[in-house]
Design an enzyme around this catalytic site. Structure first.
Site, mmCIF file in Angstrom:
data_model
loop_
_atom_site.group_PDB
_atom_site.id
_atom_site.type_symbol
_atom_site.label_atom_id
_atom_site.label_comp_id
_atom_site.label_asym_id
_atom_site.label_seq_id
_atom_site.Cartn_x
_atom_site.Cartn_y
_atom_site.Cartn_z
ATOM 1 N N HIS A 1 12.527 -0.531 2.873
ATOM 2 C CA HIS A 1 12.015 0.079 1.651
ATOM 3 C C HIS A 1 12.964 1.178 1.180
ATOM 4 O O HIS A 1 13.476 1.965 1.985
ATOM 5 C CB HIS A 1 10.617 0.659 1.888
ATOM 6 C CG HIS A 1 9.684 -0.288 2.578
ATOM 7 N ND1 HIS A 1 9.529 -1.589 2.188
ATOM 8 C CD2 HIS A 1 8.884 -0.124 3.660
ATOM 9 C CE1 HIS A 1 8.654 -2.193 2.973
ATOM 10 N NE2 HIS A 1 8.262 -1.319 3.883
ATOM 11 N N ASN B 1 0.819 -1.208 0.000
ATOM 12 C CA ASN B 1 0.000 0.000 0.000
ATOM 13 C C ASN B 1 0.860 1.268 0.000
ATOM 14 O O ASN B 1 0.426 2.321 -0.463
ATOM 15 C CB ASN B 1 -0.940 -0.002 1.209
ATOM 16 C CG ASN B 1 -2.086 -0.983 1.032
ATOM 17 O OD1 ASN B 1 -2.837 -0.915 0.071
ATOM 18 N ND2 ASN B 1 -2.225 -1.915 1.972
#
Length: 267
Positions: free
Chosen positions: A218, A188
């Site tokens: 990330h 998401n």
């Protein structure tokens, strides 16, 4: 403030644990009597309801969606049409342009704020500033331990033994538009990055399973007229759900507190 919750998982529990005395959770909504939310509601002494209409009937002022892409598609428009603000954690559902346009129209028409928190990343203010000047590239690599990718139909079709990976394996590489729907509970953040930046078709997404990782890690890269921005987020996974970073869970709480501040000061 009257609050409703869609979903009965980690984020719902976290919110219930951190609610303050001026917050009344009027209902937790699930799909059926078998929903996890029923046990959670019983544990915290709040009502459990089934479906969006029963949630609306509980008269919340704001609803925290912490369930799924399906929950966004099925319930958020009806909530907004009743003037109920919504915090959407399953932001990947908004890669559907038609759905996003309907929700935005409903939010504007009925004066119901629609919030999409930053989730497991940050730096979106810098991204927006760079986009104002002109951006050539925005990319995100979502890398997590193999356990985070279990139980996902798209990954299962790859026929990988996630318990015995010899090293990092790329599960997907392409546009956010193509990739986000394949990982409805995991990426998401790529949707949030796309919404804040240059869109789903120009934002590049790479999804990696890495057995050497302990944390969800990330990497975001932004290149444009203002220069190059490289961001790294190393997030502790939720102990109850390795698909979700603790930072993403707390982003829901932060978004709710921001909403309260806006209501309090009328801005």
């Amino acid at each position: 403030m009257r609050v409703g919750i869609l979903g009965g998982g980690v984020i719902a529990r976290l919110f219930l644990e951190h609610r303050t005395g001026d917050v009344e959770v009027v209902a937790i909504a699930g799909r059926s009597e078998r929903s996890r939310g029923k046990a959670l509601a019983r544990e915290f002494g709040v009502p459990f309801v089934i479906g969006g209409q029963q949630l609306i009937a509980a008269r919340p002022g704001i609803v925290i969606e912490a369930a799924s892409h399906d929950a966004v598609r099925e319930h958020v428009e009806a909530l907004l049409s009743q003037g109920i603000a919504v915090i959407v954690l399953s932001g990947g559902a908004l890669c559907d342009d038609e759905l996003r346009a309907r929700l935005e129209r409903s939010a504007e028409k009925h004066g119901a704020p629609l919030y999409v928190p930053s989730g497991g990343i940050g730096g979106l203010d810098a991204l927006k500033a760079a986009c104002a000047a002109g951006v050539d590239e925005v990319s995100i690599a979502v890398t997590k331990p193999p356990a985070a990718w279990k139980g996902i139909p798209y990954v299962e079709k790859l026929k990988l033994d996630l318990d015995r990976l010899p090293g990092p394996v790329t599960l997907f590489e392409g546009t956010a538009r193509e990739g986000v729907p394949h990982f409805p509970a995991n990426v998401n953040i790529a949707a949030v990055l796309s919404l804040a930046g240059i869109g789903f078709d120009r934002t590049r997404l790479k999804v990696v399973a890495d057995p050497a990782l302990r944390f969800n890690t990330h990497f975001v890269t932004i290149k444009g007229r203002t220069g190059t921005i490289d961001l790294r987020f190393e997030s502790v996974p939720s102990p109850d759900n390795p698909k979700t970073a603790m930072l993403a869970c707390y982003s829901a709480l932060a978004a709710f507190r921001q909403f309260k501040s806006l209501v309090r000061y009328g801005t």
